[in-house]
Design a protein around this motif. Structure first.
Motif, PDB file in Angstrom:
ATOM      1  N   ILE A  92      48.676  38.208   5.848  1.00 23.49           N
ATOM      2  CA  ILE A  92      49.541  37.277   6.535  1.00 23.49           C
ATOM      3  C   ILE A  92      49.818  37.789   7.954  1.00 23.49           C
ATOM      4  O   ILE A  92      49.907  38.992   8.187  1.00 23.49           O
ATOM      5  N   LYS A  93      49.939  36.834   8.873  1.00 21.17           N
ATOM      6  CA  LYS A  93      50.177  37.183  10.283  1.00 21.17           C
ATOM      7  C   LYS A  93      51.060  36.105  10.900  1.00 21.17           C
ATOM      8  O   LYS A  93      50.737  34.926  10.852  1.00 21.17           O
ATOM      9  N   SER A  94      52.178  36.528  11.495  1.00 23.15           N
ATOM     10  CA  SER A  94      53.081  35.547  12.103  1.00 23.15           C
ATOM     11  C   SER A  94      54.034  36.258  13.046  1.00 23.15           C
ATOM     12  O   SER A  94      54.364  37.427  12.862  1.00 23.15           O
ATOM     13  N   GLY A 134      62.359  33.321  11.290  1.00 18.70           N
ATOM     14  CA  GLY A 134      61.713  33.137   9.999  1.00 18.70           C
ATOM     15  C   GLY A 134      60.343  32.511  10.122  1.00 18.70           C
ATOM     16  O   GLY A 134      60.138  31.576  10.888  1.00 18.70           O
ATOM     17  N   MET A 135      59.388  33.015   9.353  1.00 20.69           N
ATOM     18  CA  MET A 135      58.029  32.481   9.412  1.00 20.69           C
ATOM     19  C   MET A 135      57.839  31.258   8.531  1.00 20.69           C
ATOM     20  O   MET A 135      56.837  30.574   8.638  1.00 20.69           O
ATOM     21  N   GLY A 136      58.800  30.964   7.643  1.00 23.11           N
ATOM     22  CA  GLY A 136      58.684  29.774   6.811  1.00 23.11           C
ATOM     23  C   GLY A 136      58.208  30.097   5.406  1.00 23.11           C
ATOM     24  O   GLY A 136      58.559  31.136   4.831  1.00 23.11           O
ATOM     25  N   ILE A 186      57.319  42.074   8.621  1.00 24.24           N
ATOM     26  CA  ILE A 186      55.960  41.624   8.957  1.00 24.24           C
ATOM     27  C   ILE A 186      55.937  40.593  10.076  1.00 24.24           C
ATOM     28  O   ILE A 186      54.874  40.096  10.441  1.00 24.24           O
ATOM     29  N   ASN A 187      57.086  40.296  10.659  1.00 27.18           N
ATOM     30  CA  ASN A 187      57.150  39.220  11.647  1.00 27.18           C
ATOM     31  C   ASN A 187      56.895  39.761  13.056  1.00 27.18           C
ATOM     32  O   ASN A 187      57.712  39.599  13.958  1.00 27.18           O
ATOM     33  N   ASP A 188      55.736  40.427  13.239  1.00 32.83           N
ATOM     34  CA  ASP A 188      55.452  41.070  14.522  1.00 32.83           C
ATOM     35  C   ASP A 188      54.151  40.599  15.156  1.00 32.83           C
ATOM     36  O   ASP A 188      53.661  41.203  16.111  1.00 32.83           O
TER      37      ASP A 188
END
Length: 423
Positions: free
Chosen positions: A250-252, A257-259, A298-300
């Motif tokens: 996953i990538k975001s 928030g990524m959803g 992971i939101n980087d």
């Protein structure tokens, strides 16, 4: 200008009228506003035609007043509706503590206002950067396959892509300079999303030349914008499961928030199995509407490998990020088996079976190698997946393959790069 006058004759007027008038009776007559009431009383015995005309005039007045009241009520309703729309656009509701909280099960997020212009511009910038990366990959592929037909096709589509990108950038500049009024901002946003969808489709057409040269699992899904219409659907449903492992790349960099990377709904339970990161809340896993917070960071904007394992016995769960266990817990929907015959969606949260999508819950980013097992993977197996080991297993319930995924609304497939970078 006529007013009805009721004259009471008989005992009600007292002895001055005498006692010989017999029974009391009422006479209805009309008197002009500036007329003499006493004189009108003498005319109380006027013709029936005059009385009938007065009644008709009164009835018409009542009907006119009733119509006026109805019109006023309709105007009040319209103004109330407009006021409600203005308030909903200007007030951003604050998120709750988590998706499993009170009032969150059916209409799970409430009605939030559309993203602000700054967030829209940020999303569009990220999308355009992603498109440029894809174009660079396509150019490398074209150089490796330097047939004249391939080059001609690339040049033709490249020109069309450039034109579309100029249109998008022009609209972005208009937004940035504040040239768009709130009245047409929604319409302009629709045009931008439509253009981006067309741009993605052009690139996808160009990328089709790569599909014959890549393994069936070497692809990723891209969800560039927070919409309620971009998603992917897994063709196969889940069986009844007493344990599971769900892993993916996953990538975001979406904020806040990524959803929702994935949601699984069954009849009677829209939140049977959901992974979601909403607002400023941490990522959560939901099983039968019960919630566990996951310690993922992971939101980087970088690729990360995540896994969640669970067993119905005592509701024990474990969370892995990039091959390392980062958290665990228990009592997550204990002794509740995952129900079969549901709908598995990537990129959207379901409020109803297979639908009820809300743009505020949509996943924004890229996703690949979504695999599902009906058992707990060992730490060694998870590490092999995170390091793209050649011995890594595919899901025995859901295996990541292009033939197993249908995409809708402008979400796109293209070659997956994270494992290539690790190797």
């Amino acid at each position: 200008r006529l007013l009805p006058l009721l004259l009471l004759l008989g005992p009600a007027l007292g002895p001055a009228l005498g006692q010989g008038l017999g029974q009391t009776r009422f006479i209805c007559t009309s008197v002009p506003l500036d007329g003499d009431v006493c004189a009108a009383s003498a005319l109380g015995t006027g013709s029936a035609e005059e009385l009938k005309g007065t009644v008709l005039q009164l009835r018409e007045t009542v009907l006119q007043q009733k119509e006026t009241i109805m019109n006023q009520k309709e105007t009040i309703r319209e103004l109330t509706a407009k006021l409600g729309r203005c308030e909903s656009q200007s007030v951003l509701e604050l998120p709750g503590e988590g998706k499993g909280r009170k009032g969150f099960s059916k209409n799970t997020m409430g009605d939030l206002s559309r993203p602000a212009a700054a967030e829209t511009l940020s999303q569009l910038g990220q999308t355009l950067q992603s498109l440029k990366t894809r174009l660079e990959n396509l150019e490398q592929f074209s150089r490796m396959n330097s047939s004249s037909q391939t080059n001609n096709l690339k040049d033709i589509l490249q020109n069309k892509i450039d034109d579309l990108e100029k249109q998008v950038l022009s609209r972005v500049n208009s937004l940035e300079e504040g040239k768009l009024s709130p009245r047409n901002e929604s319409e302009e946003r629709g045009k931008i999303e439509s253009t981006l969808t067309s741009l993605h489709q052009r690139i996808s057409d160009l990328e089709k030349g790569q599909k014959d040269n890549r393994p069936p699992d070497r692809f990723q899904l891209t969800f560039p914008l927070r919409t309620n219409y971009m998603y992917a659907k897994v063709k196969k449903s889940l069986p009844e499961m007493y344990a599971f492992s769900i892993c993916m790349w996953i990538k975001s960099s979406a904020s806040p928030g990524m959803g929702t990377p994935f949601s699984y709904a069954v009849p009677g339970q829209a939140n049977e199995l959901v992974l979601i990161e909403w607002g400023n809340n941490p990522m959560e896993i939901l099983i039968n509407d019960k919630v566990a917070k996951l310690p993922f960071v992971i939101n980087d904007g970088k690729w990360h490998h995540i896994c969640v394992t669970w067993t119905t016995r005592d509701g024990v769960w474990e969370a892995y990020q990039d091959g390392t266990q980062t958290g665990n817990g228990e009592n997550l929907a204990p002794y509740h088996p995952i129900k079969p015959q549901g709908v598995l969606v990537l990129g959207q949260e379901q409020d109803t079976l297979g639908g009820g999508f809300d743009a505020t819950q949509a996943f924004v980013g890229e996703l690949a190698h979504f695999n599902v097992w009906d058992r707990k993977l060992s730490p060694g197996e998870v590490y092999g997946l995170a390091t793209c080991s050649s011995k890594a297993l595919a899901g025995n319930v859901i295996a990541w393959a292009e033939a197993n995924i249908d995409i809708y609304g402008g979400a796109t497939k293209w070659t997956f790069e994270a494992c290539r970078q690790l190797n």
